[in-house]
Write a protein that holds these residues in place. Structure first.
Motif, PDB file in Angstrom:
ATOM      1  N   ALA A 482      27.747  69.838  44.522  1.00  0.00           N
ATOM      2  CA  ALA A 482      28.689  68.729  44.454  1.00  0.00           C
ATOM      3  C   ALA A 482      30.092  69.177  44.823  1.00  0.00           C
ATOM      4  O   ALA A 482      30.421  70.366  44.826  1.00  0.00           O
ATOM      5  N   THR A 483      30.921  68.198  45.141  1.00  0.00           N
ATOM      6  CA  THR A 483      32.343  68.423  45.401  1.00  0.00           C
ATOM      7  C   THR A 483      33.146  67.573  44.433  1.00  0.00           C
ATOM      8  O   THR A 483      32.597  66.714  43.723  1.00  0.00           O
ATOM      9  N   ALA A 484      34.442  67.768  44.427  1.00  0.00           N
ATOM     10  CA  ALA A 484      35.303  66.981  43.543  1.00  0.00           C
ATOM     11  C   ALA A 484      35.203  65.496  43.848  1.00  0.00           C
ATOM     12  O   ALA A 484      35.330  64.649  42.951  1.00  0.00           O
ATOM     13  N   GLU A 485      34.955  65.161  45.138  1.00  0.00           N
ATOM     14  CA  GLU A 485      34.851  63.752  45.520  1.00  0.00           C
ATOM     15  C   GLU A 485      33.596  63.092  44.952  1.00  0.00           C
ATOM     16  O   GLU A 485      33.521  61.862  44.850  1.00  0.00           O
ATOM     17  N   ASP A 486      32.590  63.897  44.607  1.00  0.00           N
ATOM     18  CA  ASP A 486      31.353  63.341  44.051  1.00  0.00           C
ATOM     19  C   ASP A 486      31.473  62.973  42.575  1.00  0.00           C
ATOM     20  O   ASP A 486      30.689  62.162  42.068  1.00  0.00           O
ATOM     21  N   LEU A 487      32.423  63.565  41.893  1.00  0.00           N
ATOM     22  CA  LEU A 487      32.479  63.416  40.437  1.00  0.00           C
ATOM     23  C   LEU A 487      32.697  61.979  39.971  1.00  0.00           C
ATOM     24  O   LEU A 487      32.042  61.541  39.011  1.00  0.00           O
ATOM     25  N   PRO A 488      33.622  61.188  40.573  1.00  0.00           N
ATOM     26  CA  PRO A 488      33.766  59.795  40.104  1.00  0.00           C
ATOM     27  C   PRO A 488      32.452  59.017  40.153  1.00  0.00           C
ATOM     28  O   PRO A 488      32.183  58.188  39.270  1.00  0.00           O
ATOM     29  N   GLY A 489      31.633  59.264  41.162  1.00  0.00           N
ATOM     30  CA  GLY A 489      30.334  58.603  41.217  1.00  0.00           C
ATOM     31  C   GLY A 489      29.443  59.005  40.059  1.00  0.00           C
ATOM     32  O   GLY A 489      28.726  58.168  39.486  1.00  0.00           O
ATOM     33  N   PHE A 490      29.473  60.297  39.703  1.00  0.00           N
ATOM     34  CA  PHE A 490      28.718  60.751  38.531  1.00  0.00           C
ATOM     35  C   PHE A 490      29.204  60.042  37.265  1.00  0.00           C
ATOM     36  O   PHE A 490      28.401  59.585  36.435  1.00  0.00           O
ATOM     37  N   PHE A 491      30.525  59.964  37.129  1.00  0.00           N
ATOM     38  CA  PHE A 491      31.099  59.358  35.927  1.00  0.00           C
ATOM     39  C   PHE A 491      30.760  57.871  35.849  1.00  0.00           C
ATOM     40  O   PHE A 491      30.570  57.319  34.756  1.00  0.00           O
ATOM     41  N   HIS A 492      30.688  57.195  36.993  1.00  0.00           N
ATOM     42  CA  HIS A 492      30.289  55.785  36.999  1.00  0.00           C
ATOM     43  C   HIS A 492      28.854  55.625  36.502  1.00  0.00           C
ATOM     44  O   HIS A 492      28.532  54.649  35.800  1.00  0.00           O
ATOM     45  N   GLU A 493      27.980  56.570  36.846  1.00  0.00           N
ATOM     46  CA  GLU A 493      26.598  56.499  36.355  1.00  0.00           C
ATOM     47  C   GLU A 493      26.559  56.595  34.828  1.00  0.00           C
ATOM     48  O   GLU A 493      25.770  55.908  34.166  1.00  0.00           O
ATOM     49  N   ILE A 494      27.395  57.465  34.284  1.00  0.00           N
ATOM     50  CA  ILE A 494      27.476  57.605  32.826  1.00  0.00           C
ATOM     51  C   ILE A 494      28.023  56.324  32.212  1.00  0.00           C
ATOM     52  O   ILE A 494      27.519  55.822  31.191  1.00  0.00           O
ATOM     53  N   ARG A 495      29.057  55.769  32.836  1.00  0.00           N
ATOM     54  CA  ARG A 495      29.654  54.519  32.353  1.00  0.00           C
ATOM     55  C   ARG A 495      28.640  53.378  32.385  1.00  0.00           C
ATOM     56  O   ARG A 495      28.599  52.535  31.478  1.00  0.00           O
ATOM     57  N   ASP A 496      27.805  53.343  33.419  1.00  0.00           N
ATOM     58  CA  ASP A 496      26.784  52.298  33.521  1.00  0.00           C
ATOM     59  C   ASP A 496      25.819  52.344  32.341  1.00  0.00           C
ATOM     60  O   ASP A 496      25.393  51.298  31.831  1.00  0.00           O
ATOM     61  N   GLU A 497      25.434  53.548  31.907  1.00  0.00           N
ATOM     62  CA  GLU A 497      24.550  53.668  30.753  1.00  0.00           C
ATOM     63  C   GLU A 497      25.220  53.116  29.494  1.00  0.00           C
ATOM     64  O   GLU A 497      24.580  52.472  28.663  1.00  0.00           O
ATOM     65  N   ASN A 498      26.520  53.360  29.354  1.00  0.00           N
ATOM     66  CA  ASN A 498      27.246  52.821  28.205  1.00  0.00           C
ATOM     67  C   ASN A 498      27.290  51.302  28.234  1.00  0.00           C
ATOM     68  O   ASN A 498      27.190  50.640  27.201  1.00  0.00           O
ATOM     69  N   LEU A 499      27.438  50.739  29.429  1.00  0.00           N
ATOM     70  CA  LEU A 499      27.452  49.279  29.549  1.00  0.00           C
ATOM     71  C   LEU A 499      26.110  48.675  29.168  1.00  0.00           C
ATOM     72  O   LEU A 499      26.029  47.509  28.786  1.00  0.00           O
ATOM     73  N   LYS A 500      25.046  49.469  29.266  1.00  0.00           N
ATOM     74  CA  LYS A 500      23.716  49.023  28.833  1.00  0.00           C
ATOM     75  C   LYS A 500      23.503  49.262  27.333  1.00  0.00           C
ATOM     76  O   LYS A 500      22.419  48.991  26.801  1.00  0.00           O
ATOM     77  N   GLY A 501      24.529  49.789  26.660  1.00  0.00           N
ATOM     78  CA  GLY A 501      24.428  50.044  25.228  1.00  0.00           C
ATOM     79  C   GLY A 501      23.713  51.322  24.874  1.00  0.00           C
ATOM     80  O   GLY A 501      23.209  51.461  23.758  1.00  0.00           O
ATOM     81  N   ARG A 502      23.658  52.279  25.817  1.00  0.00           N
ATOM     82  CA  ARG A 502      22.930  53.521  25.583  1.00  0.00           C
ATOM     83  C   ARG A 502      23.865  54.718  25.722  1.00  0.00           C
ATOM     84  O   ARG A 502      24.779  54.718  26.544  1.00  0.00           O
ATOM     85  N   THR A 503      23.615  55.746  24.912  1.00  0.00           N
ATOM     86  CA  THR A 503      24.372  56.995  24.994  1.00  0.00           C
ATOM     87  C   THR A 503      23.565  58.001  25.801  1.00  0.00           C
ATOM     88  O   THR A 503      22.485  58.415  25.366  1.00  0.00           O
ATOM     89  N   PRO A 504      24.048  58.400  26.984  1.00  0.00           N
ATOM     90  CA  PRO A 504      23.241  59.278  27.838  1.00  0.00           C
ATOM     91  C   PRO A 504      23.425  60.758  27.519  1.00  0.00           C
ATOM     92  O   PRO A 504      24.465  61.178  27.001  1.00  0.00           O
ATOM     93  N   LEU A 505      22.377  61.533  27.833  1.00  0.00           N
ATOM     94  CA  LEU A 505      22.448  62.990  27.828  1.00  0.00           C
ATOM     95  C   LEU A 505      22.784  63.418  29.248  1.00  0.00           C
ATOM     96  O   LEU A 505      22.000  63.200  30.175  1.00  0.00           O
TER      97      LEU A 505
END
Length: 693
Positions: A482-505
């Motif tokens: 990965a590069t630094a530019e990829d990280l916001p996309g990773f963080f959005h995936e984590i945020r999406d799980e929270n929007l579904k009411g789930r805490t991701p590993l």
């Protein structure tokens, strides 16, 4: 219950009385035509004698003849919460507990079952003092004349401590040969007139019983639930001081018994030369508090169960004058306490009955006694001795299974099993952090931990096995690609799980790649729970952030790089971690502290047994569990200096071996050809050991 042939011994029981109320709440029972009250929840309450009365009933069930005395009332100053505004009202103590029905597995039910009517305590409502007795007292405030070889003090700080008129004559005016005094003490520890007098008493064996949590509440540092070695180290360090609570308690008794719930006990004693000894009785497979997690709720009276079983053991043993004589009675008392803790209250008609189960053979055999533990090595550390060498144990693990480690301190999380102390303490500490974090729904930021180890050590495997029961959605991000530019996309995936009411590993693999250049981009998500995408700032939400090292094989390796690269803010990253685990892997480690890593052979053996069960199960007899492996194969796997790719290399060697689905033995001739073998190990050294060199 004891058999009819159990011996009867005379016991003097002195203690503080109490009354316990138990309430169970149930759903509404009303139908369409029912009165208004039936449309609300209903409840039922039982009132039982507690405190010293419970102790008496348990002693009688053990076949002991009991004479009981104590204060019928407690003098309470109105300033301390007495109900009568007049100072000095006579009161008694009552407790309140909420109970719930449980099913066959010990899990709470929302309704009242048809049968069996079994309950466990779901929460404790606290204590109160009352001037109106809920039950008639059965305790005498006058201690009758008599000579008792065994005296039990149930000291709950409820008035007995200052009533020298009750305990003074039998304890100090009548000399009894070979008397044993069992003193079960609750908070505040080491205070009161009773303690002051007993601390100076001569001519009796004084055994003081305290709960580890009460020591912690009194300022004693005692680690909880990480490893038994750490527990012993904490006790020894503080017991050898000249000031503090532990030295004070030890100065006033012959044996100090510290209970670590139902999983273990430590016996601290002073011999005739005033030298301190420590005997540890413990379940090697468990940590303090593990048994209570097996089913919902709890039971009151565990210390009573232990103390009364110990009293029976002492009465039956007779003379206990030698060093270590207490170990066997304490071991059996632990088993009785465990059987009690795993039981339930029983509703029979209008009554509620406490259990009194005998321990099973399995409960009796699960404890180990290790006498006279002490510090060893250049760094003061406690090592629980093993009955045989690591090499012999390792061979037994592969050939017979993990059962050969039943007396070795261990930890299990799913398919992960370890006897390495560093790993045990690391996994248990992180497991506790994760579960506390998940229970705290008010926390909106991620929990960040790190896991280190050489390639193939099993970093992701260990974490996944530990959190598997939690059924968390998993996200794996390989930062080496990965590069630094990829990280916001990773963080959005984590945020999406929270929007579904789930805490991701969230597993950030090889986070220290690219010269640690990605580390600064994690500081805001870890600290503030936010990440930046262009000019916009987004909340990331909850999550378990697991940072797995690629180039750093230990936490110390990572931390040592901080001074050399201040621009990467590595110190800030480390400060945001809530914990870490150093996974050892199958190869010996240079600990850097003059200690040899002799446990690597056990780690190899555990891993090898697991791999054989997965990839060569036909060589393991289903009836006995014994694996048929040539000595040469065992020698090669266990004794070679290093595997090039850790656990992955061990797995590949087995997969490359000529072991068909119906193989009955793992023979030297089944090993891979030399060039293939050399991909994963020094083939020459490996084959030399396999051929007996």
């Amino acid at each position: 219950m004891p058999t009819s042939g159990s011996p009867h011994h005379s016991v003097l029981l002195l203690g503080d009385p109490a009354v316990d109320h138990f309430i169970v709440a149930l759903p509404p029972v009303g139908g369409q035509t029912s009165p208004d009250w039936a449309h609300y929840g209903t409840w039922k309450m039982w009132t039982l004698h507690g405190g010293v009365h419970m102790t008496r009933e348990m002693l009688i069930s053990h076949g002991l003849d009991v004479t009981m005395a104590g204060p019928e009332h407690t003098q309470i100053d109105a300033r301390e919460g007495g109900e009568d505004p007049a100072s000095g009202s006579k009161t008694h103590v009552e407790s309140l507990a909420n109970v719930r029905y449980v099913d066959a597995d010990g899990q709470f039910l929302e309704h009242r079952p048809d049968a069996p009517l079994e309950l466990r305590v779901s929460s404790f409502g606290g204590y109160r003092t009352s001037t109106r007795p809920a039950l008639p007292s059965h305790i005498s405030e006058t201690c009758p004349d008599g000579s008792w070889p065994l005296v039990i003090l149930n000291d709950a700080s409820g008035g007995l401590r200052e009533r020298e008129d009750i305990w003074g004559p039998p304890l100090f005016d009548r000399q009894v040969a070979d008397r044993t005094i069992l003193h079960k003490m609750h908070l505040p520890l080491g205070e009161g007139r009773l303690w002051e007098r007993i601390a100076t008493l001569n001519g009796a064996r004084r055994i003081l019983i305290v709960n580890a949590n009460n020591l912690r509440a009194s300022g004693v540092r005692l680690v909880r639930g990480l490893s038994w070695e750490l527990v012993v180290e904490d006790l020894l360090r503080q017991a050898r001081e000249t000031t503090g609570l532990l030295p004070k308690l030890l100065s006033g008794c012959d044996h100090l018994l510290v209970l670590f719930d139902v999983e273990g006990a430590a016996i601290l004693s002073r011999n005739k030369a005033s030298a301190l000894t420590l005997d540890l009785l413990f379940d090697p497979a468990l940590a303090e508090g593990d048994v209570e997690k097996e089913q919902a709720g709890d039971l009151f009276g565990k210390m009573n169960s232990f103390t009364t079983a110990l009293a029976r053991g002492i009465a039956e043993a007779g003379n206990l004058s030698g060093p270590g004589d207490l170990c066997d009675p304490v071991l059996r008392a632990l088993a009785w306490q465990r059987a009690f803790a795993q039981s339930r209250l029983t509703e029979r008609g209008d009554t509620l009955e406490f259990p009194m189960p005998e321990p099973s053979e399995a409960q009796l055999k699960c404890y180990r006694c290790e006498k006279n533990l002490a510090f060893h090595g250049p760094k003061p550390r406690v090592v629980v001795p093993r009955s045989t060498s690591n090499r012999e144990l390792a061979r037994g693990i592969v050939q017979k299974g993990l059962g050969v480690l039943s007396n070795v301190p261990s930890a299990r999380f799913g398919k992960l099993f370890t006897v390495d102390r560093t790993e045990i303490e690391g996994y248990r500490a992180i497991n506790r952090l994760i579960r506390s974090y998940l229970k705290d729904s008010g926390t909106t930021k991620p929990l960040s931990i790190a896991v280190f180890g050489p390639p193939g050590a099993g970093k992701s495997f260990g974490i996944n096995q530990m959190v598997a029961p939690l059924e968390l959605p998993g996200k794996v991000f390989n930062l080496s690609e990965a590069t630094a530019e990829d990280l916001p996309g990773f963080f959005h995936e984590i945020r999406d799980e929270n929007l579904k009411g789930r805490t991701p590993l969230c597993f950030f693999d090889e986070f220290d790649s690219h010269g640690l250049s990605l580390v600064p981009h994690f500081l805001a998500p870890m600290q503030d729970g936010t990440f930046r995408e262009g000019a916009r700032l987004h909340p990331i939400g909850r999550g378990l952030f697991v940072f797995a090292g690629g180039t750093s094989h230990t936490f110390r390796d990572l931390a040592s790089k901080a001074p050399d690269k201040p621009e990467l803010k590595l110190t800030d990253f480390v400060s945001r971690l809530s914990g870490h685990i150093d996974v050892r892997g199958p190869d010996p480690r240079d600990r850097g502290d003059d200690e040899r890593d002799d446990d690597h052979v056990l780690r190899r053996a555990i891993l090898l047994r697991s791999l054989l069960e997965e990839h060569a199960s036909s060589i393991i007899k289903t009836t006995t569990g014994e694996a048929s492996v040539d000595d040469g194969v065992l020698n090669a796997f266990l004794e070679v200096a290093k595997f090039r790719h850790g656990a992955r290399s061990m797995e590949k060697i087995i997969q490359m071996s000529t072991l068909g689905p119906h193989a009955s033995r793992y023979a030297v001739s089944d090993l891979p050809e030399t060039d293939q073998l050399d991909m994963h190990v020094d083939a020459g050294a490996f084959e030399t050991r396999a051929l007996g060199g």
